[in-house]
Design a protein around this motif. Sequence first.
Motif, PDB file in Angstrom:
ATOM      1  N   PHE A 243       0.829  -1.209   0.000  1.00 25.12           N
ATOM      2  CA  PHE A 243       0.000   0.000   0.000  1.00 25.12           C
ATOM      3  C   PHE A 243       0.864   1.259   0.000  1.00 25.12           C
ATOM      4  O   PHE A 243       0.673   2.170  -0.814  1.00 25.12           O
ATOM      5  CB  PHE A 243      -0.928  -0.014   1.216  1.00 25.12           C
ATOM      6  N   LEU A 244       1.851   1.327   0.915  1.00 25.70           N
ATOM      7  CA  LEU A 244       2.663   2.542   1.023  1.00 25.70           C
ATOM      8  C   LEU A 244       3.618   2.678  -0.158  1.00 25.70           C
ATOM      9  O   LEU A 244       3.855   3.795  -0.645  1.00 25.70           O
ATOM     10  CB  LEU A 244       3.431   2.542   2.340  1.00 25.70           C
ATOM     11  N   THR A 245       4.132   1.561  -0.632  1.00 26.80           N
ATOM     12  CA  THR A 245       4.977   1.645  -1.827  1.00 26.80           C
ATOM     13  C   THR A 245       4.151   2.102  -3.023  1.00 26.80           C
ATOM     14  O   THR A 245       4.619   2.890  -3.856  1.00 26.80           O
ATOM     15  CB  THR A 245       5.638   0.284  -2.124  1.00 26.80           C
ATOM     16  N   GLY A 246       2.916   1.628  -3.099  1.00 26.19           N
ATOM     17  CA  GLY A 246       2.022   2.075  -4.171  1.00 26.19           C
ATOM     18  C   GLY A 246       1.774   3.569  -4.128  1.00 26.19           C
ATOM     19  O   GLY A 246       1.779   4.248  -5.171  1.00 26.19           O
ATOM     20  N   LEU A 247       1.579   4.117  -2.935  1.00 17.64           N
ATOM     21  CA  LEU A 247       1.382   5.567  -2.836  1.00 17.64           C
ATOM     22  C   LEU A 247       2.601   6.307  -3.356  1.00 17.64           C
ATOM     23  O   LEU A 247       2.474   7.340  -4.037  1.00 17.64           O
ATOM     24  CB  LEU A 247       1.114   5.961  -1.377  1.00 17.64           C
TER      25      LEU A 247
ATOM     26  N   GLY B 262       2.259   6.541  -6.923  1.00 16.89           N
ATOM     27  CA  GLY B 262       1.042   7.164  -7.436  1.00 16.89           C
ATOM     28  C   GLY B 262      -0.082   6.185  -7.693  1.00 16.89           C
ATOM     29  O   GLY B 262      -0.946   6.426  -8.553  1.00 16.89           O
ATOM     30  N   VAL B 263      -0.083   5.074  -6.967  1.00 14.55           N
ATOM     31  CA  VAL B 263      -1.101   4.036  -7.119  1.00 14.55           C
ATOM     32  C   VAL B 263      -1.768   3.804  -5.767  1.00 14.55           C
ATOM     33  O   VAL B 263      -1.087   3.705  -4.746  1.00 14.55           O
ATOM     34  CB  VAL B 263      -0.468   2.721  -7.617  1.00 14.55           C
ATOM     35  N   VAL B 264      -3.102   3.711  -5.760  1.00 17.92           N
ATOM     36  CA  VAL B 264      -3.832   3.427  -4.521  1.00 17.92           C
ATOM     37  C   VAL B 264      -4.293   1.978  -4.554  1.00 17.92           C
ATOM     38  O   VAL B 264      -5.043   1.574  -5.449  1.00 17.92           O
ATOM     39  CB  VAL B 264      -5.038   4.361  -4.330  1.00 17.92           C
ATOM     40  N   LEU B 265      -3.827   1.205  -3.569  1.00 19.71           N
ATOM     41  CA  LEU B 265      -4.187  -0.202  -3.499  1.00 19.71           C
ATOM     42  C   LEU B 265      -5.142  -0.465  -2.350  1.00 19.71           C
ATOM     43  O   LEU B 265      -5.062   0.175  -1.299  1.00 19.71           O
ATOM     44  CB  LEU B 265      -2.939  -1.071  -3.309  1.00 19.71           C
ATOM     45  N   GLY B 266      -6.027  -1.418  -2.573  1.00 19.59           N
ATOM     46  CA  GLY B 266      -6.887  -1.937  -1.531  1.00 19.59           C
ATOM     47  C   GLY B 266      -6.752  -3.444  -1.484  1.00 19.59           C
ATOM     48  O   GLY B 266      -5.886  -4.024  -2.153  1.00 19.59           O
TER      49      GLY B 266
ATOM     50  N   ALA C 222       4.529   6.946   2.190  1.00 17.47           N
ATOM     51  CA  ALA C 222       3.819   7.256   3.432  1.00 17.47           C
ATOM     52  C   ALA C 222       2.442   7.788   3.072  1.00 17.47           C
ATOM     53  O   ALA C 222       2.191   8.182   1.927  1.00 17.47           O
ATOM     54  CB  ALA C 222       4.594   8.286   4.259  1.00 17.47           C
ATOM     55  N   ILE C 223       1.542   7.810   4.070  1.00 14.88           N
ATOM     56  CA  ILE C 223       0.195   8.307   3.808  1.00 14.88           C
ATOM     57  C   ILE C 223       0.225   9.762   3.378  1.00 14.88           C
ATOM     58  O   ILE C 223      -0.665  10.241   2.673  1.00 14.88           O
ATOM     59  CB  ILE C 223      -0.718   8.104   5.048  1.00 14.88           C
TER      60      ILE C 223
ATOM     61  N   PHE D 290       6.522  -3.919  -6.421  1.00 15.25           N
ATOM     62  CA  PHE D 290       7.176  -2.681  -6.839  1.00 15.25           C
ATOM     63  C   PHE D 290       8.667  -2.827  -6.559  1.00 15.25           C
ATOM     64  O   PHE D 290       9.085  -3.560  -5.652  1.00 15.25           O
ATOM     65  CB  PHE D 290       6.654  -1.475  -6.054  1.00 15.25           C
ATOM     66  N   ALA D 291       9.466  -2.110  -7.308  1.00 12.16           N
ATOM     67  CA  ALA D 291      10.899  -2.083  -7.033  1.00 12.16           C
ATOM     68  C   ALA D 291      11.161  -1.281  -5.765  1.00 12.16           C
ATOM     69  O   ALA D 291      10.478  -0.295  -5.488  1.00 12.16           O
ATOM     70  CB  ALA D 291      11.645  -1.457  -8.216  1.00 12.16           C
ATOM     71  N   ASP D 292      12.150  -1.719  -4.992  1.00  7.45           N
ATOM     72  CA  ASP D 292      12.572  -0.999  -3.788  1.00  7.45           C
ATOM     73  C   ASP D 292      11.380  -0.756  -2.867  1.00  7.45           C
ATOM     74  O   ASP D 292      11.043   0.384  -2.532  1.00  7.45           O
ATOM     75  CB  ASP D 292      13.241   0.322  -4.177  1.00  7.45           C
ATOM     76  N   ALA D 293      10.715  -1.825  -2.446  1.00 12.10           N
ATOM     77  CA  ALA D 293       9.509  -1.718  -1.623  1.00 12.10           C
ATOM     78  C   ALA D 293       9.806  -1.077  -0.268  1.00 12.10           C
ATOM     79  O   ALA D 293      10.888  -1.250   0.302  1.00 12.10           O
ATOM     80  CB  ALA D 293       8.896  -3.095  -1.420  1.00 12.10           C
ATOM     81  N   VAL D 294       8.834  -0.352   0.242  1.00 11.73           N
ATOM     82  CA  VAL D 294       8.912   0.229   1.582  1.00 11.73           C
ATOM     83  C   VAL D 294       8.628  -0.877   2.590  1.00 11.73           C
ATOM     84  O   VAL D 294       7.568  -1.512   2.534  1.00 11.73           O
ATOM     85  CB  VAL D 294       7.898   1.374   1.752  1.00 11.73           C
TER      86      VAL D 294
END
Length: 324
Positions: free
Chosen positions: A32-36, A39-43, A140-141, A169-173
Amino acid sequence: MTAPSSPPDVLRAPLVVEFPFTRSLGPVQSAFLTGLREGVVLGVRTAGGAVVVPPVEYDPVTAEEIRDLVEVAATGTVTTWAWNPAPRPNQPLDTPFAWVLVTLDGADTAILHALDAPGPEAVRTGMRVRVRWAADRIGAITDIACFEPHDGVAPTGDAAGAVPHDGVFADAVTGIVAEARLDYTYSPGRAQTAYIGGLAERKTIGERCPSCHKVYVPPRGACPTCGVATTDRVEVGPAGTVTTFCIVNIKAKNLDIEVPYVYAHIALDGAGLALHGRIGGIPYDQVRMGLRVEPVWSDDGGHPDHYRPTGEPDADYDAYKELI
């Protein structure tokens, strides 16, 4: 009804309580945070088909583990809101804004964030909004800078659905520092104001219960046993007796004291309740119950830096056993 104001001689001071802590992220929160950041919002989709945003790792209904990540839109609908006329430090915006719950297109739950709007008259339940991304995103949020009004209409049919996403994602948080901070004005009240004032004069002031006659240090303004107000101030000490103690072997951050050292409960002469303080001037392994001690005041005189032995014979156990 308005609460009565405190007496003018009662102390007040700003107080900040902070507890930032570092936490690791599981696969769902990491995605979720890596997506943000990207620029991607995951659920996440539950077994019942509902899409939860922000995602959770366990179904809120069945408690089953869920990992079915989906991508939802960066647009949505306000479901409820509240206007914030005076933003506090570190809130999303430094100008007045609305706190909103937004159900993003493709989601079944709402996400809480800020809405940048010119005034409360510009906000309504059902209005369409979109994500305003932060210029610099870190995972981050706060990568969602806020929401902003959007002229588009809510999608229908297949266009409204969530799209499966592998969450890779590459380099995940993998971890974050969660900030927790509370700023407020604190007043110790009448009784402890007198106690703090006494410490400034190198005196220890307690208050005596008019019913059981115990002297409480620090004073509380009321007897915890009898429940009656205490106003009769009594100077106690300065010497006292170690009633029990512990040896500290872990060095605390920002505390310039070499370990090991001893913290003890100390019953000051005349007090009906032991307070705690550090013991110095004696090897840690020689501290004992019954040791007679006296305060060594800090350079500013505002409090005892530690307590040291007086050289008197140890107190008899029966003299302090009720204060352990």
